[in-house]
Design an enzyme around this catalytic site. Sequence first.
Site, short mmCIF file in Angstrom:
data_model
loop_
_atom_site.label_atom_id
_atom_site.label_comp_id
_atom_site.label_asym_id
_atom_site.label_seq_id
_atom_site.Cartn_x
_atom_site.Cartn_y
_atom_site.Cartn_z
N CYS A 218 0.82 -1.22 0.00
CA CYS A 218 0.00 0.00 0.00
C CYS A 218 0.85 1.27 0.00
O CYS A 218 0.31 2.37 -0.16
CB CYS A 218 -0.95 0.01 1.19
SG CYS A 218 -2.13 -1.34 1.11
N HIS B 12 -2.89 7.18 2.66
CA HIS B 12 -3.36 5.96 2.00
C HIS B 12 -4.74 5.58 2.57
O HIS B 12 -4.91 5.50 3.78
CB HIS B 12 -2.35 4.83 2.20
CG HIS B 12 -2.93 3.49 1.92
ND1 HIS B 12 -3.58 3.23 0.73
CD2 HIS B 12 -3.02 2.37 2.67
CE1 HIS B 12 -4.02 1.98 0.77
NE2 HIS B 12 -3.69 1.44 1.93
N ASN C 292 -10.05 0.42 -0.11
CA ASN C 292 -8.59 0.37 -0.06
C ASN C 292 -8.06 -0.19 -1.38
O ASN C 292 -8.17 -1.39 -1.63
CB ASN C 292 -8.13 -0.50 1.11
CG ASN C 292 -6.61 -0.61 1.20
OD1 ASN C 292 -5.88 -0.24 0.29
ND2 ASN C 292 -6.14 -1.13 2.32
#
Length: 337
Positions: free
Chosen positions: A115, A257, A287
Amino acid sequence: MALPPVAVLTGVGSCLPERVVRNTDEPFARLDTSDEWIRSRTGIESRRWVEEGTSTGDLAVRAGAAALRSAAAESVDLVVVCTTTPDHHSPATAPWVAARLGLGPVPAFDLAAACSGFTYALAAGRAWITAGMARTVLLIGAETLSTITDPDDRGTAVVFADGAGAVVLRAGEADEPGAVLATRLGSDGTQVDLAVIAAGGSRRPVPERPDERGERCLRMRGPQMFSHAVRRMTEVSRGLLEGVGWPAGDVEAFIGHQANQRILDKVAELVGVPAAACLGNIRTVGNTSSASIPLVMDEAVRDKAVPAGARTLLTAFGGGAVWGAAALTWPDIPPTI
Ligand code: ACO
Protein backbone atom coordinates in the site's frame (compact mmCIF):
# COMPACT_ATOMS: atom_id res chain seq x y z
CA MET A 1 27.03 25.21 -10.92
CA ALA A 2 23.48 24.55 -12.13
CA LEU A 3 21.11 23.03 -9.58
CA PRO A 4 19.81 19.53 -10.40
CA PRO A 5 16.30 19.47 -11.87
CA VAL A 6 13.32 19.12 -9.54
CA ALA A 7 10.54 16.62 -10.29
CA VAL A 8 7.31 18.48 -10.98
CA LEU A 9 3.93 16.72 -11.09
CA THR A 10 2.19 17.87 -14.28
CA GLY A 11 -0.51 15.31 -14.99
CA VAL A 12 -2.87 12.99 -13.18
CA GLY A 13 -5.39 10.37 -14.28
CA SER A 14 -7.31 7.41 -12.93
CA CYS A 15 -9.49 4.47 -13.79
CA LEU A 16 -12.10 2.75 -11.65
CA PRO A 17 -13.86 -0.42 -12.77
CA GLU A 18 -17.55 0.05 -13.48
CA ARG A 19 -18.81 -2.61 -11.09
CA VAL A 20 -19.91 -1.02 -7.80
CA VAL A 21 -20.09 -3.40 -4.82
CA ARG A 22 -22.06 -2.00 -1.87
CA ASN A 23 -21.79 -3.23 1.70
CA THR A 24 -25.19 -4.86 1.32
CA ASP A 25 -24.31 -6.68 -1.95
CA GLU A 26 -22.91 -10.16 -2.45
CA PRO A 27 -20.54 -11.49 -1.21
CA PHE A 28 -20.94 -9.47 1.99
CA ALA A 29 -24.63 -10.23 2.31
CA ARG A 30 -23.76 -13.86 3.12
CA LEU A 31 -20.95 -12.96 5.57
CA ASP A 32 -21.34 -12.40 9.29
CA THR A 33 -21.00 -8.63 8.87
CA SER A 34 -23.23 -5.61 8.39
CA ASP A 35 -23.36 -2.34 6.52
CA GLU A 36 -23.29 -0.58 9.89
CA TRP A 37 -20.12 -2.43 11.03
CA ILE A 38 -18.26 -1.78 7.78
CA ARG A 39 -19.20 1.93 7.65
CA SER A 40 -18.40 2.63 11.28
CA ARG A 41 -15.18 0.56 11.51
CA THR A 42 -13.70 1.45 8.09
CA GLY A 43 -15.59 4.39 6.56
CA ILE A 44 -16.35 2.31 3.44
CA GLU A 45 -19.85 2.26 1.90
CA SER A 46 -19.00 0.82 -1.51
CA ARG A 47 -16.00 -0.13 -3.61
CA ARG A 48 -15.26 -1.04 -7.24
CA TRP A 49 -14.29 -4.55 -8.32
CA VAL A 50 -13.25 -5.63 -11.81
CA GLU A 51 -15.26 -8.10 -13.82
CA GLU A 52 -13.48 -11.37 -14.53
CA GLY A 53 -11.00 -10.92 -17.39
CA THR A 54 -9.97 -7.36 -16.54
CA SER A 55 -6.40 -7.20 -15.28
CA THR A 56 -4.33 -4.73 -13.30
CA GLY A 57 -2.50 -3.88 -16.54
CA ASP A 58 -5.81 -3.03 -18.24
CA LEU A 59 -6.67 -0.52 -15.49
CA ALA A 60 -3.09 0.82 -15.53
CA VAL A 61 -3.26 1.54 -19.27
CA ARG A 62 -6.46 3.56 -18.87
CA ALA A 63 -5.15 5.55 -15.88
CA GLY A 64 -1.79 6.08 -17.62
CA ALA A 65 -3.44 7.33 -20.81
CA ALA A 66 -5.54 9.80 -18.78
CA ALA A 67 -2.44 11.09 -16.94
CA LEU A 68 -0.52 11.53 -20.23
CA ARG A 69 -3.47 13.47 -21.70
CA SER A 70 -3.69 15.62 -18.60
CA ALA A 71 0.05 16.44 -18.79
CA ALA A 72 -0.14 16.88 -22.59
CA ALA A 73 2.83 14.48 -22.72
CA GLU A 74 3.33 12.36 -25.83
CA SER A 75 6.45 10.57 -24.68
CA VAL A 76 8.12 9.63 -21.41
CA ASP A 77 11.58 8.34 -20.47
CA LEU A 78 10.43 5.88 -17.80
CA VAL A 79 7.30 3.95 -16.85
CA VAL A 80 6.85 2.57 -13.32
CA VAL A 81 3.86 0.45 -12.37
CA CYS A 82 3.51 -0.05 -8.64
CA THR A 83 1.30 -2.99 -7.77
CA THR A 84 0.73 -5.92 -5.45
CA THR A 85 -1.37 -7.64 -8.09
CA PRO A 86 0.69 -7.70 -11.31
CA ASP A 87 -0.74 -9.35 -14.42
CA HIS A 88 1.85 -12.14 -14.07
CA HIS A 89 4.55 -13.15 -11.58
CA SER A 90 6.86 -12.66 -14.53
CA PRO A 91 7.32 -10.65 -16.66
CA ALA A 92 6.62 -7.29 -15.06
CA THR A 93 3.41 -5.48 -16.03
CA ALA A 94 5.07 -2.12 -16.80
CA PRO A 95 6.64 -3.03 -20.20
CA TRP A 96 3.27 -4.28 -21.48
CA VAL A 97 1.57 -1.10 -20.19
CA ALA A 98 4.24 1.06 -21.88
CA ALA A 99 3.73 -0.80 -25.15
CA ARG A 100 -0.07 -0.50 -24.95
CA LEU A 101 0.35 3.24 -24.39
CA GLY A 102 2.55 3.45 -27.50
CA LEU A 103 5.50 4.81 -25.54
CA GLY A 104 8.19 2.94 -27.48
CA PRO A 105 11.18 1.09 -26.04
CA VAL A 106 11.42 3.09 -22.80
CA PRO A 107 12.69 1.62 -19.52
CA ALA A 108 9.71 0.15 -17.67
CA PHE A 109 9.59 -1.74 -14.38
CA ASP A 110 7.22 -2.81 -11.62
CA LEU A 111 7.64 -1.72 -8.05
CA ALA A 112 6.24 -3.77 -5.17
CA ALA A 113 5.74 -1.87 -1.94
CA ALA A 114 2.18 -2.93 -1.05
CA CYS A 115 0.00 0.00 0.00
CA SER A 116 3.05 2.30 0.12
CA GLY A 117 3.74 1.65 -3.55
CA PHE A 118 2.85 5.13 -4.74
CA THR A 119 5.10 6.92 -2.24
CA TYR A 120 7.97 4.57 -3.22
CA ALA A 121 7.31 5.17 -6.93
CA LEU A 122 7.20 8.91 -6.39
CA ALA A 123 10.59 8.77 -4.65
CA ALA A 124 12.01 6.60 -7.45
CA GLY A 125 10.64 8.78 -10.26
CA ARG A 126 11.88 11.90 -8.52
CA ALA A 127 15.35 10.35 -8.12
CA TRP A 128 15.55 9.47 -11.84
CA ILE A 129 14.72 13.07 -12.72
CA THR A 130 17.08 14.61 -10.16
CA ALA A 131 19.88 12.30 -11.32
CA GLY A 132 19.31 13.38 -14.93
CA MET A 133 18.32 9.84 -15.97
CA ALA A 134 14.86 10.95 -17.17
CA ARG A 135 13.11 14.19 -18.11
CA THR A 136 9.57 12.81 -18.00
CA VAL A 137 8.26 9.86 -15.98
CA LEU A 138 4.90 8.07 -15.87
CA LEU A 139 4.06 6.53 -12.48
CA ILE A 140 1.02 4.28 -12.23
CA GLY A 141 -0.42 2.67 -9.11
CA ALA A 142 -2.78 -0.10 -10.17
CA GLU A 143 -4.47 -2.94 -8.34
CA THR A 144 -7.03 -5.67 -8.70
CA LEU A 145 -7.05 -6.67 -5.03
CA SER A 146 -10.36 -8.48 -5.53
CA THR A 147 -8.33 -11.18 -7.32
CA ILE A 148 -6.28 -11.93 -4.17
CA THR A 149 -9.07 -11.47 -1.63
CA ASP A 150 -10.91 -14.36 -0.02
CA PRO A 151 -14.59 -13.41 -0.35
CA ASP A 152 -15.32 -15.43 2.79
CA ASP A 153 -12.82 -13.55 4.97
CA ARG A 154 -14.77 -10.69 6.49
CA GLY A 155 -11.58 -9.08 7.83
CA THR A 156 -10.22 -8.39 4.33
CA ALA A 157 -13.04 -8.82 1.81
CA VAL A 158 -14.85 -5.70 2.96
CA VAL A 159 -11.83 -3.39 2.68
CA PHE A 160 -9.86 -4.30 -0.45
CA ALA A 161 -10.81 -2.93 -3.85
CA ASP A 162 -9.68 -2.33 -7.43
CA GLY A 163 -8.59 0.75 -9.35
CA ALA A 164 -5.66 2.64 -10.86
CA GLY A 165 -4.25 6.13 -10.53
CA ALA A 166 -1.35 7.69 -12.41
CA VAL A 167 0.77 10.82 -12.45
CA VAL A 168 3.30 12.34 -14.82
CA LEU A 169 6.46 13.95 -13.47
CA ARG A 170 8.76 16.16 -15.54
CA ALA A 171 12.01 17.97 -14.86
CA GLY A 172 11.37 21.50 -13.63
CA GLU A 173 11.98 24.04 -10.90
CA ALA A 174 11.32 24.03 -7.15
CA ASP A 175 9.05 27.10 -7.33
CA GLU A 176 6.65 25.56 -9.87
CA PRO A 177 3.28 24.21 -8.63
CA GLY A 178 3.57 20.42 -8.41
CA ALA A 179 7.23 20.42 -7.33
CA VAL A 180 8.06 17.31 -5.30
CA LEU A 181 10.21 18.84 -2.57
CA ALA A 182 10.96 15.84 -0.36
CA THR A 183 10.29 12.14 0.02
CA ARG A 184 10.98 9.82 2.94
CA LEU A 185 10.69 6.02 3.04
CA GLY A 186 11.11 3.23 5.58
CA SER A 187 10.62 -0.49 6.17
CA ASP A 188 10.51 -3.12 8.91
CA GLY A 189 10.85 -6.61 7.46
CA THR A 190 10.27 -8.23 10.85
CA GLN A 191 6.56 -7.51 10.30
CA VAL A 192 6.04 -9.74 7.24
CA ASP A 193 2.98 -11.44 8.69
CA LEU A 194 1.00 -8.23 9.22
CA ALA A 195 -0.38 -8.70 5.71
CA VAL A 196 0.82 -11.64 3.67
CA ILE A 197 -0.10 -14.00 0.84
CA ALA A 198 1.37 -17.18 2.29
CA ALA A 199 1.61 -19.30 -0.85
CA GLY A 200 2.37 -18.83 -4.51
CA GLY A 201 5.86 -17.41 -4.07
CA SER A 202 9.20 -19.27 -3.95
CA ARG A 203 8.98 -19.85 -0.21
CA ARG A 204 5.81 -21.85 -0.63
CA PRO A 205 4.70 -22.89 -4.11
CA VAL A 206 1.10 -22.71 -5.27
CA PRO A 207 -0.98 -25.14 -3.20
CA GLU A 208 -2.51 -28.08 -5.04
CA ARG A 209 -5.13 -29.04 -2.48
CA PRO A 210 -8.48 -27.25 -2.73
CA ASP A 211 -8.58 -26.71 1.05
CA GLU A 212 -5.32 -24.73 0.80
CA ARG A 213 -6.46 -22.36 -1.94
CA GLY A 214 -7.15 -19.67 0.66
CA GLU A 215 -3.37 -19.54 1.17
CA ARG A 216 -3.19 -17.69 -2.14
CA CYS A 217 -5.27 -14.88 -0.66
CA LEU A 218 -4.10 -11.90 1.32
CA ARG A 219 -4.44 -12.39 5.07
CA MET A 220 -4.17 -9.40 7.35
CA ARG A 221 -3.75 -9.00 11.09
CA GLY A 222 -6.08 -6.01 11.10
CA PRO A 223 -5.67 -4.51 14.59
CA GLN A 224 -1.85 -4.90 14.54
CA MET A 225 -1.73 -3.41 11.05
CA PHE A 226 -3.87 -0.56 12.32
CA SER A 227 -1.52 0.43 15.13
CA HIS A 228 1.65 0.07 13.00
CA ALA A 229 0.01 2.18 10.28
CA VAL A 230 -0.87 4.98 12.68
CA ARG A 231 2.59 4.96 14.28
CA ARG A 232 4.64 4.84 11.08
CA MET A 233 2.58 7.31 9.04
CA THR A 234 2.67 9.74 11.95
CA GLU A 235 6.46 9.38 12.41
CA VAL A 236 7.34 9.62 8.75
CA SER A 237 5.03 12.61 8.21
CA ARG A 238 6.44 14.48 11.19
CA GLY A 239 10.05 13.83 10.06
CA LEU A 240 9.28 14.90 6.52
CA LEU A 241 7.54 18.12 7.56
CA GLU A 242 10.44 18.97 9.85
CA GLY A 243 12.84 18.37 6.95
CA VAL A 244 11.00 20.76 4.61
CA GLY A 245 10.32 23.27 7.41
CA TRP A 246 6.52 23.20 7.15
CA PRO A 247 4.56 23.45 10.42
CA ALA A 248 1.85 20.75 10.32
CA GLY A 249 -0.81 23.45 10.73
CA ASP A 250 0.30 24.98 7.41
CA VAL A 251 -0.42 21.82 5.39
CA GLU A 252 -3.23 22.68 2.98
CA ALA A 253 -3.80 19.27 1.42
CA PHE A 254 -3.27 15.93 3.16
CA ILE A 255 -3.77 12.59 1.43
CA GLY A 256 -3.11 9.45 3.45
CA HIS A 257 -3.36 5.96 2.00
CA GLN A 258 -7.08 5.12 2.08
CA ALA A 259 -6.93 2.03 4.32
CA ASN A 260 -9.36 2.96 7.04
CA GLN A 261 -11.02 6.29 7.85
CA ARG A 262 -10.20 5.84 11.53
CA ILE A 263 -6.47 5.46 10.72
CA LEU A 264 -6.57 8.60 8.57
CA ASP A 265 -8.34 10.63 11.26
CA LYS A 266 -5.86 9.51 13.91
CA VAL A 267 -2.79 10.28 11.80
CA ALA A 268 -4.13 13.74 10.89
CA GLU A 269 -4.83 14.43 14.56
CA LEU A 270 -1.41 13.21 15.80
CA VAL A 271 0.54 15.02 13.09
CA GLY A 272 -1.55 18.15 13.62
CA VAL A 273 -2.83 18.55 10.07
CA PRO A 274 -5.95 20.77 9.87
CA ALA A 275 -9.16 18.79 9.35
CA ALA A 276 -10.00 21.03 6.37
CA ALA A 277 -6.83 19.85 4.61
CA CYS A 278 -7.79 16.15 4.66
CA LEU A 279 -8.81 14.70 1.30
CA GLY A 280 -10.11 11.20 0.76
CA ASN A 281 -12.48 8.91 -1.08
CA ILE A 282 -12.46 5.74 1.02
CA ARG A 283 -16.26 5.94 1.34
CA THR A 284 -16.82 5.02 -2.31
CA VAL A 285 -13.46 3.59 -3.37
CA GLY A 286 -12.21 1.44 -0.45
CA ASN A 287 -8.59 0.37 -0.06
CA THR A 288 -6.95 0.26 -3.50
CA SER A 289 -3.39 -0.07 -2.15
CA SER A 290 -0.89 1.51 -4.60
CA ALA A 291 -3.66 3.26 -6.51
CA SER A 292 -5.19 4.98 -3.53
CA ILE A 293 -3.23 8.26 -3.34
CA PRO A 294 -3.28 9.11 -7.08
CA LEU A 295 -7.00 8.21 -7.20
CA VAL A 296 -7.68 10.83 -4.52
CA MET A 297 -5.43 13.34 -6.31
CA ASP A 298 -7.27 12.88 -9.59
CA GLU A 299 -10.64 13.33 -7.91
CA ALA A 300 -9.40 16.49 -6.14
CA VAL A 301 -8.10 17.92 -9.44
CA ARG A 302 -11.45 17.24 -11.12
CA ASP A 303 -13.29 18.85 -8.19
CA LYS A 304 -10.87 21.82 -8.17
CA ALA A 305 -10.64 21.10 -4.44
CA VAL A 306 -7.11 22.46 -3.90
CA PRO A 307 -5.46 25.62 -5.28
CA ALA A 308 -2.24 25.27 -7.29
CA GLY A 309 0.81 25.71 -5.09
CA ALA A 310 -0.90 24.54 -1.86
CA ARG A 311 1.37 22.70 0.58
CA THR A 312 0.61 19.03 0.17
CA LEU A 313 1.52 16.03 2.34
CA LEU A 314 1.12 12.43 1.17
CA THR A 315 1.71 9.39 3.36
CA ALA A 316 1.17 5.64 3.21
CA PHE A 317 1.75 2.41 5.11
CA GLY A 318 1.57 -1.11 3.80
CA GLY A 319 2.47 -4.75 4.15
CA GLY A 320 6.15 -5.52 4.40
CA ALA A 321 6.02 -3.46 6.52
CA VAL A 322 6.80 -0.39 4.38
CA TRP A 323 5.88 3.25 4.70
CA GLY A 324 6.56 6.55 3.01
CA ALA A 325 5.67 10.22 2.74
CA ALA A 326 6.12 13.03 0.25
CA ALA A 327 5.90 16.81 0.41
CA LEU A 328 4.95 18.66 -2.75
CA THR A 329 3.09 21.75 -3.81
CA TRP A 330 -0.31 21.10 -5.39
CA PRO A 331 0.03 20.86 -9.18
CA ASP A 332 -1.50 23.29 -11.64
CA ILE A 333 -3.49 20.81 -13.70
CA PRO A 334 -6.66 21.76 -15.57
CA PRO A 335 -9.43 19.26 -14.81
CA THR A 336 -10.13 16.94 -17.76
CA ILE A 337 -13.28 14.85 -18.08
N1 ACO B 1 -17.77 -7.47 10.09
C1 ACO B 1 -18.14 -7.71 11.37
N2 ACO B 1 -17.25 -8.00 12.32
C2 ACO B 1 -15.95 -8.04 11.97
C3 ACO B 1 -15.51 -7.80 10.66
C4 ACO B 1 -16.49 -7.52 9.69
N3 ACO B 1 -16.19 -7.26 8.41
N4 ACO B 1 -14.17 -7.91 10.63
C5 ACO B 1 -13.77 -8.21 11.87
N5 ACO B 1 -14.86 -8.30 12.69
C6 ACO B 1 -14.92 -8.59 14.10
C7 ACO B 1 -13.73 -9.36 14.61
O1 ACO B 1 -13.85 -10.75 14.43
C8 ACO B 1 -13.74 -8.97 16.07
O2 ACO B 1 -14.68 -9.72 16.75
P1 ACO B 1 -14.38 -10.24 18.26
O3 ACO B 1 -14.21 -8.96 19.05
O4 ACO B 1 -15.59 -11.01 18.57
O5 ACO B 1 -13.12 -11.04 18.16
C9 ACO B 1 -14.23 -7.52 16.05
O6 ACO B 1 -14.96 -7.37 14.81
C10 ACO B 1 -13.13 -6.52 16.08
O7 ACO B 1 -12.19 -6.94 15.09
P2 ACO B 1 -10.91 -6.15 14.70
O8 ACO B 1 -10.11 -6.93 13.72
O9 ACO B 1 -10.27 -5.67 15.98
O10 ACO B 1 -11.61 -4.91 13.96
P3 ACO B 1 -11.00 -3.56 13.61
O11 ACO B 1 -11.80 -2.52 14.20
O12 ACO B 1 -9.52 -3.54 13.83
O13 ACO B 1 -11.25 -3.47 12.05
C11 ACO B 1 -9.95 -3.64 10.05
C12 ACO B 1 -10.68 -4.41 11.14
C13 ACO B 1 -10.98 -2.82 9.30
C14 ACO B 1 -9.33 -4.63 9.08
C15 ACO B 1 -8.89 -2.74 10.70
O14 ACO B 1 -8.13 -3.48 11.61
C16 ACO B 1 -7.95 -2.09 9.71
O15 ACO B 1 -8.36 -1.24 8.96
N6 ACO B 1 -6.66 -2.42 9.80
C17 ACO B 1 -5.59 -1.73 9.09
C18 ACO B 1 -5.58 -1.95 7.61
C19 ACO B 1 -4.40 -1.28 6.98
O16 ACO B 1 -3.73 -0.45 7.54
N7 ACO B 1 -4.13 -1.63 5.75
C20 ACO B 1 -3.03 -0.96 5.06
C21 ACO B 1 -2.19 -1.80 4.36
S1 ACO B 1 -2.89 -3.22 3.66
C22 ACO B 1 -1.68 -3.77 2.57
O17 ACO B 1 -0.59 -3.30 2.54
C23 ACO B 1 -2.03 -4.87 1.64
